[in-house]
Design a protein around this motif. Structure first.
Motif, PDB file in Angstrom:
ATOM      1  N   HIS A  25       6.338  -7.805   3.925  1.00 39.54           N
ATOM      2  CA  HIS A  25       6.442  -9.070   3.197  1.00 39.54           C
ATOM      3  C   HIS A  25       6.884  -8.837   1.751  1.00 39.54           C
ATOM      4  CE1 HIS A  25       5.538 -13.126   1.884  1.00 39.54           C
ATOM      5  NE2 HIS A  25       4.664 -12.673   1.006  1.00 39.54           N
ATOM      6  N   TYR A  26       6.256  -7.854   1.096  1.00 37.86           N
ATOM      7  CA  TYR A  26       6.589  -7.608  -0.306  1.00 37.86           C
ATOM      8  C   TYR A  26       7.890  -6.846  -0.467  1.00 37.86           C
ATOM      9  CZ  TYR A  26       2.347  -9.741  -1.917  1.00 37.86           C
ATOM     10  OH  TYR A  26       1.385 -10.674  -2.198  1.00 37.86           O
ATOM     11  N   ILE A  27       8.260  -6.053   0.524  1.00 38.42           N
ATOM     12  CA  ILE A  27       9.583  -5.433   0.492  1.00 38.42           C
ATOM     13  C   ILE A  27      10.648  -6.528   0.544  1.00 38.42           C
ATOM     14  CG2 ILE A  27      11.233  -4.065   1.838  1.00 38.42           C
ATOM     15  CD1 ILE A  27       8.931  -2.193   2.546  1.00 38.42           C
ATOM     16  N   ASN A  28      10.419  -7.540   1.388  1.00 39.87           N
ATOM     17  CA  ASN A  28      11.365  -8.661   1.467  1.00 39.87           C
ATOM     18  C   ASN A  28      11.447  -9.401   0.135  1.00 39.87           C
ATOM     19  OD1 ASN A  28      11.862  -8.059   4.147  1.00 39.87           O
ATOM     20  ND2 ASN A  28      10.428  -9.578   4.942  1.00 39.87           N
ATOM     21  N   ILE A  29      10.304  -9.588  -0.508  1.00 46.16           N
ATOM     22  CA  ILE A  29      10.287 -10.234  -1.820  1.00 46.16           C
ATOM     23  C   ILE A  29      11.073  -9.403  -2.831  1.00 46.16           C
ATOM     24  CG2 ILE A  29       8.786 -10.787  -3.787  1.00 46.16           C
ATOM     25  CD1 ILE A  29       6.708 -11.766  -1.817  1.00 46.16           C
ATOM     26  N   LEU A 138       4.605   7.475 -14.003  1.00 47.72           N
ATOM     27  CA  LEU A 138       4.951   6.089 -13.693  1.00 47.72           C
ATOM     28  C   LEU A 138       5.202   6.011 -12.193  1.00 47.72           C
ATOM     29  CD1 LEU A 138       7.316   5.458 -16.731  1.00 47.72           C
ATOM     30  CD2 LEU A 138       4.865   4.996 -16.561  1.00 47.72           C
ATOM     31  N   VAL A 139       4.377   5.242 -11.509  1.00 42.48           N
ATOM     32  CA  VAL A 139       4.275   5.300 -10.055  1.00 42.48           C
ATOM     33  C   VAL A 139       4.974   4.104  -9.401  1.00 42.48           C
ATOM     34  CG1 VAL A 139       2.642   5.444  -8.128  1.00 42.48           C
ATOM     35  CG2 VAL A 139       2.052   6.456 -10.347  1.00 42.48           C
ATOM     36  N   PRO A 140       5.831   4.337  -8.417  1.00 38.38           N
ATOM     37  CA  PRO A 140       6.445   3.225  -7.693  1.00 38.38           C
ATOM     38  C   PRO A 140       5.441   2.573  -6.754  1.00 38.38           C
ATOM     39  CG  PRO A 140       7.052   5.275  -6.645  1.00 38.38           C
ATOM     40  CD  PRO A 140       6.269   5.645  -7.878  1.00 38.38           C
ATOM     41  N   LEU A 141       5.677   1.321  -6.400  1.00 37.83           N
ATOM     42  CA  LEU A 141       4.797   0.638  -5.465  1.00 37.83           C
ATOM     43  C   LEU A 141       5.527  -0.534  -4.825  1.00 37.83           C
ATOM     44  CD1 LEU A 141       3.823  -2.133  -7.183  1.00 37.83           C
ATOM     45  CD2 LEU A 141       2.468  -0.414  -8.364  1.00 37.83           C
ATOM     46  N   VAL A 142       4.999  -0.974  -3.694  1.00 38.46           N
ATOM     47  CA  VAL A 142       5.542  -2.154  -3.018  1.00 38.46           C
ATOM     48  C   VAL A 142       4.839  -3.405  -3.535  1.00 38.46           C
ATOM     49  CG1 VAL A 142       5.741  -3.335  -0.793  1.00 38.46           C
ATOM     50  CG2 VAL A 142       6.280  -0.903  -0.964  1.00 38.46           C
ATOM     51  N   CYS A 143       3.529  -3.302  -3.744  1.00 38.41           N
ATOM     52  CA  CYS A 143       2.786  -4.410  -4.342  1.00 38.41           C
ATOM     53  C   CYS A 143       1.471  -3.880  -4.916  1.00 38.41           C
ATOM     54  CB  CYS A 143       2.524  -5.531  -3.335  1.00 38.41           C
ATOM     55  SG  CYS A 143       1.706  -5.003  -1.819  1.00 38.41           S
ATOM     56  N   PHE A 144       0.861  -4.693  -5.778  1.00 32.59           N
ATOM     57  CA  PHE A 144      -0.417  -4.346  -6.394  1.00 32.59           C
ATOM     58  C   PHE A 144      -1.244  -5.608  -6.518  1.00 32.59           C
ATOM     59  CE2 PHE A 144       2.217  -5.795  -9.841  1.00 32.59           C
ATOM     60  CZ  PHE A 144       1.369  -6.365 -10.773  1.00 32.59           C
ATOM     61  N   GLY A 148      -6.065  -3.438  -9.246  1.00 34.69           N
ATOM     62  CA  GLY A 148      -5.363  -2.170  -9.405  1.00 34.69           C
ATOM     63  C   GLY A 148      -5.069  -1.465  -8.098  1.00 34.69           C
ATOM     64  N   ASN A 149      -5.402  -2.103  -6.972  1.00 36.77           N
ATOM     65  CA  ASN A 149      -5.044  -1.511  -5.685  1.00 36.77           C
ATOM     66  C   ASN A 149      -3.530  -1.520  -5.526  1.00 36.77           C
ATOM     67  OD1 ASN A 149      -7.745  -1.073  -4.702  1.00 36.77           O
ATOM     68  ND2 ASN A 149      -7.881  -3.294  -4.422  1.00 36.77           N
ATOM     69  N   ARG A 150      -3.019  -0.465  -4.918  1.00 41.85           N
ATOM     70  CA  ARG A 150      -1.577  -0.272  -4.773  1.00 41.85           C
ATOM     71  C   ARG A 150      -1.221  -0.077  -3.311  1.00 41.85           C
ATOM     72  NH1 ARG A 150       0.871   4.414  -3.668  1.00 41.85           N
ATOM     73  NH2 ARG A 150       3.095   4.603  -4.107  1.00 41.85           N
ATOM     74  N   LEU A 151      -0.111  -0.676  -2.896  1.00 45.19           N
ATOM     75  CA  LEU A 151       0.426  -0.445  -1.563  1.00 45.19           C
ATOM     76  C   LEU A 151       1.818   0.137  -1.716  1.00 45.19           C
ATOM     77  CD1 LEU A 151      -0.429  -0.882   1.396  1.00 45.19           C
ATOM     78  CD2 LEU A 151       0.803  -3.053   1.359  1.00 45.19           C
ATOM     79  N   GLY A 152       2.031   1.324  -1.132  1.00 48.63           N
ATOM     80  CA  GLY A 152       3.321   1.991  -1.231  1.00 48.63           C
ATOM     81  C   GLY A 152       4.154   1.792   0.016  1.00 48.63           C
ATOM     82  N   ALA A 188      -0.036  -9.223  -5.993  1.00 49.95           N
ATOM     83  CA  ALA A 188      -0.751  -9.935  -4.941  1.00 49.95           C
ATOM     84  C   ALA A 188      -2.128 -10.369  -5.447  1.00 49.95           C
ATOM     85  CB  ALA A 188      -0.906  -9.029  -3.722  1.00 49.95           C
ATOM     86  N   LEU A 189      -2.763 -11.258  -4.704  1.00 50.17           N
ATOM     87  CA  LEU A 189      -4.120 -11.669  -5.062  1.00 50.17           C
ATOM     88  C   LEU A 189      -5.121 -10.589  -4.697  1.00 50.17           C
ATOM     89  CD1 LEU A 189      -4.059 -15.382  -3.870  1.00 50.17           C
ATOM     90  CD2 LEU A 189      -3.795 -14.518  -6.195  1.00 50.17           C
ATOM     91  N   SER A 190      -4.994 -10.047  -3.497  1.00 47.61           N
ATOM     92  CA  SER A 190      -5.914  -9.022  -3.029  1.00 47.61           C
ATOM     93  C   SER A 190      -5.248  -8.208  -1.935  1.00 47.61           C
ATOM     94  CB  SER A 190      -7.195  -9.671  -2.491  1.00 47.61           C
ATOM     95  OG  SER A 190      -8.098  -8.701  -2.028  1.00 47.61           O
ATOM     96  N   LEU A 191      -5.482  -6.913  -1.937  1.00 49.52           N
ATOM     97  CA  LEU A 191      -4.894  -6.029  -0.935  1.00 49.52           C
ATOM     98  C   LEU A 191      -6.002  -5.249  -0.228  1.00 49.52           C
ATOM     99  CD1 LEU A 191      -1.910  -4.472  -2.942  1.00 49.52           C
ATOM    100  CD2 LEU A 191      -1.758  -6.200  -1.150  1.00 49.52           C
ATOM    101  N   PRO A 192      -5.822  -4.974   1.067  1.00 47.53           N
ATOM    102  CA  PRO A 192      -6.778  -4.109   1.760  1.00 47.53           C
ATOM    103  C   PRO A 192      -6.631  -2.689   1.239  1.00 47.53           C
ATOM    104  CG  PRO A 192      -4.874  -4.532   3.158  1.00 47.53           C
ATOM    105  CD  PRO A 192      -4.704  -5.403   1.942  1.00 47.53           C
ATOM    106  N   ASN A 193      -7.712  -1.938   1.222  1.00 42.70           N
ATOM    107  CA  ASN A 193      -7.609  -0.553   0.785  1.00 42.70           C
ATOM    108  C   ASN A 193      -8.377   0.356   1.725  1.00 42.70           C
ATOM    109  OD1 ASN A 193     -10.438  -0.262  -0.421  1.00 42.70           O
ATOM    110  ND2 ASN A 193      -9.633  -1.989  -1.591  1.00 42.70           N
ATOM    111  N   GLU A 194      -7.944   1.584   1.748  1.00 43.38           N
ATOM    112  CA  GLU A 194      -8.569   2.596   2.590  1.00 43.38           C
ATOM    113  C   GLU A 194      -9.260   3.626   1.707  1.00 43.38           C
ATOM    114  OE1 GLU A 194      -8.707   2.343   5.727  1.00 43.38           O
ATOM    115  OE2 GLU A 194      -7.118   0.926   6.253  1.00 43.38           O
ATOM    116  N   LYS A 195     -10.076   4.489   2.322  1.00 46.23           N
ATOM    117  CA  LYS A 195     -10.880   5.443   1.556  1.00 46.23           C
ATOM    118  C   LYS A 195     -10.016   6.423   0.771  1.00 46.23           C
ATOM    119  CE  LYS A 195     -11.448   8.469   5.593  1.00 46.23           C
ATOM    120  NZ  LYS A 195     -12.425   9.120   6.501  1.00 46.23           N
ATOM    121  N   TRP A 196      -8.763   6.639   1.244  1.00 47.27           N
ATOM    122  CA  TRP A 196      -7.898   7.605   0.550  1.00 47.27           C
ATOM    123  C   TRP A 196      -7.109   6.971  -0.602  1.00 47.27           C
ATOM    124  CZ3 TRP A 196      -7.076   6.315   5.796  1.00 47.27           C
ATOM    125  CH2 TRP A 196      -6.031   5.412   6.020  1.00 47.27           C
TER     126      TRP A 196
END
Length: 212
Positions: A25-29, A138-144, A148-152, A188-196
């Motif tokens: 979704h965010y790649i499309n954006i 400086l870190v690239p990301l798809v959304c945040f 401060g959660n990041r999705l790559g 984004a408003l909120s992103l799921p995150n994993e332990k890593w």
């Protein structure tokens, strides 16, 4: 460009969509940004960097070479070169699958393309920098999101890099400033995150510096 998110965003985030669905979704954006807007946003990003991040302490900065519709780092890299600040960019580790090395990048650096068709310097171990010696990454990301959660992109390359940097900080090594780079529309408003996942404490966009 508006800093508001698309009208589809709340419904996507309120449902139990997978990380891959959110990522696409965010790649499309991100891909919706026109070439003209990309250039404008890159210059605004540089101005925002100069206002909010630039410091005499900056000597060794790692960042990415732009691929496709990512926020363009070329003006920022040129600015750092003009100030004789060392710039380092990632290359795929030749022996450790899923890991990155960071190599000094200059105007005369010989380049190649990796298996993802992303430009990177030709590997020369003499130009590799240990992570502990960097000032800022400086870190690239798809959304945040607002925490401060990041999705790559899903390959885990930067997740492993951020995890290694996080371990350095626990060993009383000099702290590396980690700052995500993104368009405002990638928030984004909120992103799921994993332990890593390693949250970012800052994200720089063309309009502002977010602190978490």
């Amino acid at each position: 460009m508006s800093t508001e998110n698309s009208s589809q965003r709340p419904s996507l985030e309120q449902q139990s969509h997978s990380r891959n669905s959110l990522r696409q979704h965010y790649i499309n954006i991100r891909n919706s940004v026109s070439p003209k807007q990309q250039k404008e946003q890159a210059l605004r990003l540089l101005e925002c960097f100069q206002r909010n991040v630039m410091s005499p302490k900056l000597q060794k900065v790692a960042l990415y070479i732009t691929n496709k519709a990512e926020l363009d780092t070329a003006p920022l890299i040129s600015f750092l070169w003009q100030l004789n600040i060392d710039v380092y960019v990632p290359v795929l580790h030749p022996f450790c699958k899923g890991h990155l090395l960071f190599i000094r990048y200059a105007q005369t650096t010989p380049m190649t393309h990796n298996k993802y068709a992303i430009a990177e310097p030709i590997l020369d171990v003499r130009n590799v920098i240990p992570l502990a010696e960097l000032d800022t990454m400086l870190v690239p990301l798809v959304c945040f999101d607002e925490h401060g959660n990041r999705l790559g992109m899903g390959g885990g390359y930067y997740d492993r890099t951020l995890s290694a940097i996080n371990k350095l900080s626990h060993k009383n090594k000099p702290q590396i400033e980690l700052i995500g780079l993104a368009y405002d529309i990638q928030k984004a408003l909120s992103l799921p995150n994993e332990k890593w996942d390693v949250p970012l404490t800052k994200v720089l966009t063309p309009s502002r510096l977010y602190r978490f």
